[in-house]
Design a protein around this motif. Sequence first.
Motif, PDB file in Angstrom:
ATOM      1  N   GLY A 439      19.013  22.963   4.170  1.00 18.14           N
ATOM      2  CA  GLY A 439      19.208  21.634   4.738  1.00 18.14           C
ATOM      3  C   GLY A 439      19.671  21.659   6.175  1.00 18.14           C
ATOM      4  O   GLY A 439      20.017  20.623   6.742  1.00 18.14           O
ATOM      5  N   PHE A 440      19.671  22.804   6.804  1.00 17.22           N
ATOM      6  CA  PHE A 440      19.988  22.946   8.224  1.00 17.22           C
ATOM      7  C   PHE A 440      19.625  24.368   8.631  1.00 17.22           C
ATOM      8  O   PHE A 440      19.320  25.216   7.790  1.00 17.22           O
ATOM      9  N   ILE A 441      19.657  24.629   9.935  1.00 17.20           N
ATOM     10  CA  ILE A 441      19.398  25.962  10.464  1.00 17.20           C
ATOM     11  C   ILE A 441      20.693  26.479  11.070  1.00 17.20           C
ATOM     12  O   ILE A 441      21.390  25.760  11.782  1.00 17.20           O
ATOM     13  N   SER A 442      20.995  27.705  10.757  1.00 15.61           N
ATOM     14  CA  SER A 442      22.197  28.361  11.259  1.00 15.61           C
ATOM     15  C   SER A 442      21.837  29.306  12.399  1.00 15.61           C
ATOM     16  O   SER A 442      20.675  29.700  12.559  1.00 15.61           O
ATOM     17  N   ILE A 443      22.845  29.680  13.180  1.00 13.54           N
ATOM     18  CA  ILE A 443      22.649  30.703  14.202  1.00 13.54           C
ATOM     19  C   ILE A 443      22.086  31.976  13.578  1.00 13.54           C
ATOM     20  O   ILE A 443      21.257  32.660  14.173  1.00 13.54           O
ATOM     21  N   ASP A 444      22.527  32.286  12.358  1.00 16.16           N
ATOM     22  CA  ASP A 444      22.062  33.493  11.682  1.00 16.16           C
ATOM     23  C   ASP A 444      20.565  33.440  11.383  1.00 16.16           C
ATOM     24  O   ASP A 444      19.926  34.481  11.227  1.00 16.16           O
ATOM     25  N   ASP A 445      20.018  32.236  11.286  1.00 12.57           N
ATOM     26  CA  ASP A 445      18.613  32.072  10.910  1.00 12.57           C
ATOM     27  C   ASP A 445      17.675  32.058  12.105  1.00 12.57           C
ATOM     28  O   ASP A 445      16.583  32.623  12.052  1.00 12.57           O
ATOM     29  N   GLU A 446      18.097  31.400  13.185  1.00 17.62           N
ATOM     30  CA  GLU A 446      17.152  31.130  14.277  1.00 17.62           C
ATOM     31  C   GLU A 446      17.921  30.635  15.496  1.00 17.62           C
ATOM     32  O   GLU A 446      18.934  29.942  15.362  1.00 17.62           O
ATOM     33  N   LYS A 481      14.433  12.434   2.406  1.00 14.72           N
ATOM     34  CA  LYS A 481      15.659  13.201   2.153  1.00 14.72           C
ATOM     35  C   LYS A 481      15.846  14.265   3.243  1.00 14.72           C
ATOM     36  O   LYS A 481      16.955  14.456   3.765  1.00 14.72           O
ATOM     37  N   ARG A 482      14.772  14.948   3.579  1.00 20.43           N
ATOM     38  CA  ARG A 482      14.869  15.956   4.648  1.00 20.43           C
ATOM     39  C   ARG A 482      15.259  15.335   5.980  1.00 20.43           C
ATOM     40  O   ARG A 482      15.925  15.970   6.806  1.00 20.43           O
ATOM     41  N   SER A 483      14.882  14.086   6.201  1.00 18.03           N
ATOM     42  CA  SER A 483      15.197  13.439   7.472  1.00 18.03           C
ATOM     43  C   SER A 483      16.687  13.198   7.646  1.00 18.03           C
ATOM     44  O   SER A 483      17.140  12.879   8.747  1.00 18.03           O
ATOM     45  N   GLN A 484      17.445  13.361   6.570  1.00 17.47           N
ATOM     46  CA  GLN A 484      18.900  13.195   6.641  1.00 17.47           C
ATOM     47  C   GLN A 484      19.633  14.506   6.927  1.00 17.47           C
ATOM     48  O   GLN A 484      20.863  14.548   6.975  1.00 17.47           O
ATOM     49  N   ASN A 485      18.901  15.585   7.141  1.00 15.73           N
ATOM     50  CA  ASN A 485      19.532  16.892   7.337  1.00 15.73           C
ATOM     51  C   ASN A 485      20.403  16.963   8.583  1.00 15.73           C
ATOM     52  O   ASN A 485      21.205  17.889   8.732  1.00 15.73           O
ATOM     53  N   TRP A 486      20.269  16.001   9.480  1.00 19.11           N
ATOM     54  CA  TRP A 486      21.130  15.988  10.664  1.00 19.11           C
ATOM     55  C   TRP A 486      22.596  15.982  10.284  1.00 19.11           C
ATOM     56  O   TRP A 486      23.456  16.484  11.023  1.00 19.11           O
ATOM     57  N   LYS A 487      22.907  15.425   9.121  1.00 19.36           N
ATOM     58  CA  LYS A 487      24.312  15.316   8.706  1.00 19.36           C
ATOM     59  C   LYS A 487      24.942  16.680   8.445  1.00 19.36           C
ATOM     60  O   LYS A 487      26.177  16.812   8.495  1.00 19.36           O
TER      61      LYS A 487
END
Length: 953
Positions: A439-446, A481-487
């Motif tokens: 549900g989000f991207i981390s520094i570890d991912d990209e 639902k994915r569009s709410q991932n900013w949270k």
Amino acid sequence: MKPFLIALAFLTTTIFQAQDFAKHVNPFIGTGGHGHTFPGATVPYGMVQLSPDTRIDGSWDGCSGYHYSDNLIYGFSHTHLNGTGVSDYGDIMLMPTMGEPSFDNKVYSSTFLHANEKASAGFYSVKLDKHDIDVRLTTSTRVGFHEYTFNKGGLANIILDLNHRDKLLEGRIRVIDDKTIEVLRRSEAWARDQYVYARIEFNVPLKVNLVKEENKENTKLEGIYKATELALSFSKQVKKGEKILVKVSLSPTSYEGAKLNSSEINHWDFEKVKKEAVTLWNKELSKIEVTSNDKDKLTIFYTALYHTMMQPNIAQDLDGKYRGRDNQIHVAEGFDYYTVFSLWDTFRAAHPLYTLIDKKRTSDYINTFIKQYEQGGRLPVWELASNETDCMIGYHSVSVIADAMVKGITGFDYEKAFEASKASAMRDVLGLDAYKKNGFISIDDEHESVSKTLEYAYDDWCIAQMAQILNKQEEYQYFMKRSQNWKNIFDWETGFMRPKKNGGWDKPFDPREVNNNFTEGNSWQYSFFVPQDIEGMIQAYGGPEKFEAKLDEMFNSESKTTGREQVDVTGLIGQYAHGNEPSHHMAYLYNYVGKSEKTNQKVKYILDNFYTNTPDGLIGNEDCGQMSAWYVLSVMSEYPVCPGSIIHHYENDLYFDKIVVNLESGEKAVITEEQRKINKQKAIQQEKEIESSEEIDWDLGYVVKDIIEVPVIVSESKSFKDKLLISFNSYPNYRDEKIKYRIVDSSQTSVFNEYKEPFYINSSCKIDFHKELILDNSLYKSNTISATFFKKPNNYSINIKSIYNPQYHAGGPEGLLDGILGTENWRKGDWQGYQSQDFEAVVDLKEVKELYSFKANFLQDSRSWILMPTYLEFFISTDNVNFTSVGSLDIAKYSEIDPKDENSFTREFGVLLDKKKTARYVKVIAKNFGKLPEWHQGAGGDAFIFVDEILVK
């Protein structure tokens, strides 16, 4: 399907009387400063952009080939990019000279004066001082037309240099007769494999009098030249005042295509072609009529509108043939095929402008997208000359498609467009795999994880709008639902979008810092990018008053960023950066909290101060029309905060008293302050009717729930020596919510436990965790995410003598001893970077030990100025004062390490001792590459050393 709320008032159809709007265009606007525009001749959306080149080095301010501060012209080439941040094009360069010909561009170039230079819509002229030659240029859609007047008698030459600007992969010239030649220029720059075919025709016979043909292919055919270094000179004795005319037709497909396209101009009447070019511009510019007594305002407006119409560019021959994304030749049936899609920029305002004044081309653009999906496997991101550059982030083709669909634009296959959009969102590249899972991207991912999370979430909302129109319930629910991932990357405590690392917030955090967690910006410039859920964003900030205060804080902060120098971040008002696209909607957010007067104030300030009738009249890159589209739509009070939305806010004041939009249907739409008030009342009423309507498109079955935000893990670091304290935070904190976690290692079970209080871990492990919440008697869970912790393999410490760049710290000095190896993607933050200096550090083993080997890891990414060290040496000591060398490596002599290799890769270098030695301290010295050489695009700059783990056995 919900109706589209449109701001314009329609009057009865009238026949429009032609006016000369082209006279207001000043092509020199944006050619100075950092606008990156070019002043040469082109027609609306044309294949040819015939313009002088004053820059050949691909420098930042030379991306268009021209900069107003220059006084030297190298030649006139037929393709140019309008306002981009990367250099390309400059194809098929011609240069007239006198006397003995030369292929040295320092010899055939000429000085010029701006006093002897003119530019208007479809026309450019200049006097070349060196040999007193007057040059005039104009174009049709696919043909460039040159007129050279030689003001002195003698030997006149026309230089054709195929090695101009970018790298020539394959050059071919065929002399058909003394008036006609054919050319293939296949080149590599931003577009990795670009094909340009050309047919060059002279109005008088010319002879080949000099040839440069190096690394040639032996054709054994007279009049045919093939080489990777190729230039020809064509000559004729001329009298004083004699003219030579040249026509150059382009094709992306073939010599036959170029010959066919040459029929656009089947005569030698320069003035006729120029007049026809002006007519084409007036046809397009007349779509929006503004009236004013201020000539500068008229010039700024119509030049802005002109800049929005310079691209995308037609990329098919007259018979519809084009080069597809599969590098094969196809035929466009029922639409026109285009290229140059700067979508990260242009989805915001340029494409919404086209949906208003150019519905047919909007349909063509989307048909082009669909064909690129079918032939290349995905929708374009930043497509150029049938190449995907993969520049910038997101998959913003879907914004263009959704915006067209909700506005009822037809002419393309909605189902196929949705299929292509969905395919883009379901890939496992550029952090999307982690985004879908967590549900989000981390520094570890990209790298650029915050920006990518936010822009993916908006794009997902656009796909949901398509699904709603097509009655696809399951896909609608999924993408909403994915569009709410900013949270998941919004920090409710600080009120900023923040990068996450290993399940927690990355520290330290400075919202002004420009770094690799954001795309050309910082947290201030991304913390308001939730166009798909502005009401939700306002609530996250604590309501309208706090949201307004946050906007005020941004606009009133010090106009200074920290961290990396980012040339795109210009036009600062506080932390708002109008010179770069992520900020473009922010002034309009005041409208959503009832403070339209603040929107008016900010928008008027930007219109008055950041757009001027001067060469440096743009505050940042034009970016293929986006900077100017902001101006055009803001002047019309039509700026789209959320492309793809059916709701429009009409709050900022009109910049002109009256604006008339001449639509493709033949209708006129009139915008006045009085009419806007009426429209606003109608729109509000229509919005209320939509919200209260009992008619729905389908039976949803259940209400789409907001996502349950993931909790945040709190720890001092990712690695530790003895033990590490772990705790969790959760925002917002729902009633009756529970945080569940499990520790996955050799000694623990996989059962999730309820988190009650902080706890210690004392071994390497992975911790999975999520949040659970009961709503309406139903159990909802957040995504389950993971954090991995490493117990350090030793208790060594390190004293780094050099000073690392704060941007590239790898978690501090201990990051070089934590047992965690960095990957080829250095932007994820696992490497330490040192610029303009050697690397030197001393490792303290804490006691005297027997030593067997020493190793250190380094990274190279030549394009990013990161190069392997030239020399590496290890030393040992028992007292940290007197050191003895135990081995060295002359890395510069390694045959497998090529500084010109543009791939990103890592190498481990080390020394194995023949005999055991004892010591407590180990010193490492790595010599920096130094100044970047001439072959590098950053020639003269200082190289980086990137180092990660130091291993001592």
